[in-house]
Design an enzyme around this catalytic site. Structure first.
Site, PDB file in Angstrom:
ATOM      1  N   HIS A 189      38.624   5.996  77.770  1.00  0.00           N
ATOM      2  CA  HIS A 189      37.799   6.439  79.133  1.00  0.00           C
ATOM      3  C   HIS A 189      37.796   4.746  80.272  1.00  0.00           C
ATOM      4  CE1 HIS A 189      36.058   9.106  82.190  1.00  0.00           C
ATOM      5  NE2 HIS A 189      35.659   8.191  82.627  1.00  0.00           N
ATOM      6  N   CYS A 228      31.751   6.146  89.531  1.00  0.00           N
ATOM      7  CA  CYS A 228      30.889   6.215  89.051  1.00  0.00           C
ATOM      8  C   CYS A 228      29.058   5.969  90.146  1.00  0.00           C
ATOM      9  CB  CYS A 228      30.112   5.571  87.662  1.00  0.00           C
ATOM     10  SG  CYS A 228      28.708   6.360  87.342  1.00  0.00           S
TER      11      CYS A 228
END
Lengths: 316, 316
Positions: free
Chosen positions: B216, B249
């Protein structure tokens, strides 16, 4: 964190193209002093090969019409820092202009495809090679280093996928003329790693050593850095990149964005591959130029490392 | 042009995270119907694993507060297309909500570093593992597939470079709890290919097989695709990506941009690696969502393949 990979070269030479390939597409004229400062800052950041300008007719690339004024402003870095300052020359007339100013490294710009040769050079591939012949011969006689750009090595917007054999044929012809190195251009950014390796292998098989090959990837589809990794794994040690990701090709559809030098340096630093480039100084240079050009750099690394000029947290 | 590379897998499963990891950071609430259409279009484009939403408390991720309404709208694609629709569950309460709606695949979200565990989970790493233990046990008892996300596997904004041994320890603990697969997150995008290979090798050495590992990567420094290539070369066949490059994020500085699914598919297509994804349909989906969100997709491939909505040549 530096984690070297055993199958990669210890050192890579970055051929910085931002000042020529990057700026040539800017519509607004960039003042000569800004260009000179840009190149000085690139040299101060540790780049050892900085393509400075082009001695093409000003009619074709108005942005670089100041080559005669700019080039002498760079004499100090060529001397003091032993920086190589290649210049593009399209023909004998361009070569004479470059030699008169003391250029010690030149580049010619060829095409692997007939359509791009016709559109960009107004010639067939063979006619363009014939045009380069006396240029390369004269340069070699003057002990000037010669790079041969070869564009559309992977795909061509009009012709589609370009057969490897066709690229090898033109590459061999450029080497036979006397070029010291080739730069394989993925002008429209469509290449993927298997294709890169296949072309490099075919060139080796035809007698062109990896040590004479540079790679020039565009990031149109986000593939430039993974293609570079594939080339490094093959042993390539010369990689073209453009500070801040400046540039593209005005004659080719979708040909946005050269590989950003900063994104390349980030990867090479992480891999423990020596480049001698100071990433902080380089990023500051690209951020400074982006401010001058009035739009943010497309380099992800420049964006990540540069605080926004007016971040909300700093507003009163 | 498709040119396979012999050292790469024949097929890659893309774990599409745009609808969860991508959308969770959008400030403006995206209507449930738009999310449902997004996921339907992703499934129609051939994606077989689409992370749908999160059963975290709405207070923490308001954007995904509609999980209970959204998930049932996806029943048809789960059945008709055999698409897997994993959902994130933070704890037992979240798992119960997910199971009540028929979820057959879940993910827990751990951290390799103490600082991120404290900031994102409000727990130590050990406390977070203890929290996951009954979640994973209950899911396994229900024959539900469990993915363990492990964030900050390469660098952490507060702790700097993260030692490989530390990541291996937490990864092993997640596998020991009963996770079926891991997703190794480069949450702040700092990894480079040598580091990727070193971590994968260390995980193998500690008994975690490559077949249980997904990667990822974030594109903060433009490294996501070259890191993916390095992972593929190691044998990894599960790659996380986000349609159109949505997301990032909110708790980590500089954590912009997941790897764009389109940029990944471009590379995999060129390498002849099967994904079953229709790039044209996927790009159209991301362009449609970008228009809804009111800003262009950061994916280079989406930009290259999508004509600008009001190109100057079309102006009157």
């Amino acid at each position: 964190m530096k984690v070297p990979a055993p199958d990669l070269p210890a050192r890579v030479r970055i051929h910085e193209v931002g000042a020529r390939d990057g700026l040539q597409n800017e519509k607004e004229t960039v003042p000569t002093e800004v260009k000179a400062e840009f190149i000085h800052r690139l040299a101060a950041a540790g780049l050892s090969t900085i393509e400075a300008t082009s001695f093409v007719h000003p009619k074709w690339v108005p942005q670089l019409a100041d080559a005669e004024t700019l080039f002498p402003l760079l004499d100090d870095i060529a001397e003091a820092r032993k920086v190589s300052l290649p210049v593009l020359v399209p023909n004998e007339r361009g070569l004479e202009r470059a030699l008169a100013l003391g250029a010690r490294s030149i580049a010619v710009f060829g095409s692997a495809t007939e359509t791009f040769a016709a559109r960009n050079l107004n010639r067939t591939v063979d006619e363009s090679l014939a045009m380069f012949e006396p240029v390369v011969a004269r340069a070699k006689a003057e002990k000037v280093h010669v790079r041969g750009y070869l564009s559309m090595c992977f795909g061509d917007p009009w012709e589609g996928a370009v057969p490897v054999a066709q690229v090898v044929k033109v590459a061999k012809a450029l080497m036979d003329l006397g070029c010291d190195e080739l730069s394989l251009g993925d002008t429209i950014g469509v290449a993927t790693p298997g294709h890169v390796r296949e072309l490099l292998k075919a060139l080796n098989d035809s007698g062109v050593p990896t040590s004479s090959i540079g790679v020039h990837f565009h990031d149109t589809y986000g593939q430039a850095l993974s293609n570079t990794l594939a080339a490094l794994q093959h042993g390539v040690t010369t990689v073209d990149a453009s500070a801040g990701g400046l540039g593209g090709c005005p004659y080719a559809k979708s040909a946005t964005g050269n590989l950003a030098t900063e994104d390349l340096v980030w990867m090479l630093n992480g891999l423990g591959i020596e480049t001698n480039v100071d990433l902080t100084a380089l990023t500051a240079t690209s951020a400074w130029l982006a401010e001058h050009l009035g739009r943010p750099s497309p380099s992800r690394t420049v964006r990540a490392l540069t605080p926004p000029p007016s971040s909300p947290s700093h507003k009163e």
